[in-house]
Scaffold this motif. Structure first.
Motif, PDB file in Angstrom:
ATOM      1  N   PRO A  48       0.833  -1.207   0.000  1.00 55.66           N
ATOM      2  CA  PRO A  48       0.000   0.000   0.000  1.00 55.66           C
ATOM      3  C   PRO A  48       0.864   1.253   0.000  1.00 55.66           C
ATOM      4  O   PRO A  48       1.998   1.239   0.495  1.00 55.66           O
ATOM      5  N   THR A  49       0.319   2.344  -0.537  1.00 56.01           N
ATOM      6  CA  THR A  49       1.072   3.592  -0.537  1.00 56.01           C
ATOM      7  C   THR A  49       1.077   4.261   0.831  1.00 56.01           C
ATOM      8  O   THR A  49       1.938   5.094   1.112  1.00 56.01           O
ATOM      9  N   MET A  54      -4.248   0.942   3.337  1.00 54.87           N
ATOM     10  CA  MET A  54      -4.407  -0.428   3.811  1.00 54.87           C
ATOM     11  C   MET A  54      -5.596  -0.554   4.755  1.00 54.87           C
ATOM     12  O   MET A  54      -6.316  -1.556   4.729  1.00 54.87           O
ATOM     13  N   ALA A  55      -5.817   0.465   5.577  1.00 58.19           N
ATOM     14  CA  ALA A  55      -6.964   0.433   6.490  1.00 58.19           C
ATOM     15  C   ALA A  55      -8.282   0.497   5.721  1.00 58.19           C
ATOM     16  O   ALA A  55      -9.270  -0.141   6.095  1.00 58.19           O
ATOM     17  N   ASP A  56      -8.300   1.264   4.623  1.00 52.63           N
ATOM     18  CA  ASP A  56      -9.521   1.406   3.829  1.00 52.63           C
ATOM     19  C   ASP A  56      -9.808   0.159   2.993  1.00 52.63           C
ATOM     20  O   ASP A  56     -10.973  -0.156   2.722  1.00 52.63           O
ATOM     21  N   VAL A  59      -7.862  -5.984   2.546  1.00 57.51           N
ATOM     22  CA  VAL A  59      -7.608  -7.271   1.894  1.00 57.51           C
ATOM     23  C   VAL A  59      -6.840  -7.092   0.588  1.00 57.51           C
ATOM     24  O   VAL A  59      -6.482  -8.066  -0.065  1.00 57.51           O
ATOM     25  N   GLN A  60      -6.525  -5.862   0.221  1.00 58.93           N
ATOM     26  CA  GLN A  60      -5.947  -5.587  -1.090  1.00 58.93           C
ATOM     27  C   GLN A  60      -4.416  -5.510  -1.098  1.00 58.93           C
ATOM     28  O   GLN A  60      -3.821  -5.328  -2.162  1.00 58.93           O
ATOM     29  N   TYR A  61      -3.781  -5.660   0.056  1.00 61.05           N
ATOM     30  CA  TYR A  61      -2.334  -5.466   0.119  1.00 61.05           C
ATOM     31  C   TYR A  61      -1.680  -6.466   1.071  1.00 61.05           C
ATOM     32  O   TYR A  61      -2.297  -6.908   2.041  1.00 61.05           O
ATOM     33  N   GLY A  62      -0.426  -6.770   0.798  1.00 59.26           N
ATOM     34  CA  GLY A  62       0.376  -7.539   1.730  1.00 59.26           C
ATOM     35  C   GLY A  62      -0.137  -8.946   1.954  1.00 59.26           C
ATOM     36  O   GLY A  62      -0.399  -9.697   1.010  1.00 59.26           O
ATOM     37  N   THR A  63      -0.309  -9.292   3.226  1.00 60.50           N
ATOM     38  CA  THR A  63      -0.713 -10.652   3.619  1.00 60.50           C
ATOM     39  C   THR A  63      -1.869 -10.594   4.613  1.00 60.50           C
ATOM     40  O   THR A  63      -1.709 -10.938   5.790  1.00 60.50           O
TER      41      THR A  63
END
Length: 317
Positions: A48-49, A54-56, A59-63
């Motif tokens: 995430p930038t 990431m909070a918003d 499920v879209q980033y990382g693990t």
């Protein structure tokens, strides 16, 4: 070396050795949001930038940690004589990906042991009113990330401190980068079949042959693949996915409690592929099949469950 860092105003931690720099944010879902490969000088994950991104979209980033993983039809199921109603949080009218995606975890310990770096964080669900109204169980989860050499382990210990059996499904939603070159990557996963899905990507209760995806057991080239596919690992197969590029091989494996893989490319494979090990299949408690197929399980009062997922890197030159 382990460092507590300020990630754009949010506390996070890095674990760094000669091979990898692993960044984890306990404050937002205990997500390992970056794995920097020092040998190849490149990122392995979709990063995430910012913490707010990431909070918003946790499920879209990382693990991301999923408990339970994927969809529950209409958010409702019955198990052990109890009815559960999870929030409807998907446009199709279902619940998706559980309640741990962005919850804050507390760091319990960091350190070094036998040449490995580790960070342990925990979350006590009994104190979370939003969780308890949907899932009234006193589970305490503890995850330890262990970095040793070119390998990172995710070790879970979950204990039921309550008086009733607690349904428990667990998974990860790991975003591996393909660097815009899917033609240079193959994916090998020893699996036995594919769950047939309805229009909302919920299993119909049938496992079909691999068919056109049968090459995945030996090595499927990702170019041109458009996957949002639920694979049954099957009896006798390990929980293992091998993602192989020109200069790097990633071996992603899990404990025997993991019964399924979801492979997701978010459209035709280009920039990334999600490798998602699940202990229970999408909508598992509502599927009338044996538990050793669906993965449905409960943790008894006073009992604990331990799981591990491990990522190992090796280089081809």
């Amino acid at each position: 070396m382990i460092q507590r860092i300020d990630w754009q105003g949010t506390p996070a931690y890095t674990l760094e050795n000669d091979h990898l720099i692993v960044s984890v944010c306990p404050a937002i879902g205990n997500n390992v949001y970056s794995i920097w490969d020092k040998t190849l000088q490149r990122e392995l994950l979709r990063v995430p930038t910012s913490p707010s991104d990431m909070a918003d979209a946790p499920v879209q980033y990382g693990t991301p940690i999923l408990m339970p993983p994927n969809r529950i039809r209409a958010g409702r199921f019955e198990l052990n004589g109890q009815t559960y109603q999870f929030d409807i949080n998907h446009a199709t009218g279902h619940h998706i990906h559980g309640m741990l995606r962005s919850q804050p975890w507390s760091v319990v310990q960091t350190g070094e042991k036998d040449g490995a770096l580790f960070i342990t964080s925990s979350i006590d669900l009994s104190g979370d009113a939003n969780v308890q109204r949907q899932y009234p169980h006193a589970l305490e989860l503890e995850v330890t990330y262990v970095l040793q050499g070119a390998a990172l382990s995710h070790r879970l210990n979950v204990r039921n401190k309550g008086s009733r059996p607690a349904p428990f499904g667990y998974g990860l939603h790991t975003w591996f980068l393909l660097n815009g070159e899917p033609d240079k990557w193959t994916l090998q996963v020893p699996v036995s079949g594919i769950w047939e899905l309805d229009a909302d990507n919920i299993p119909l209760g049938h496992i079909a042959p691999l068919g056109s995806l049968s090459a995945i057991t030996e090595g499927l080239r990702l170019e041109g693949q458009n996957l949002d596919t639920v694979f049954q690992i099957g009896s006798g197969n390990p929980c293992l996915a091998v993602l192989s590029g020109e200069d790097l091989e990633l071996r992603y494996s899990g404990s025997s409690a993991f019964k399924q893989w979801v492979i997701y490319t978010k459209g035709e494979a280009r920039d990334f592929v999600c490798l998602e090990p699940y202990t229970w299949v999408t909508n598992a408690p509502n599927i009338d099949l044996p538990a050793d197929v669906t993965g449905v399980q409960s943790i008894a009062p006073g009992a604990a469950l331990e799981l591990e997922v491990k990522l190992e890197l090796s280089y081809k030159s």
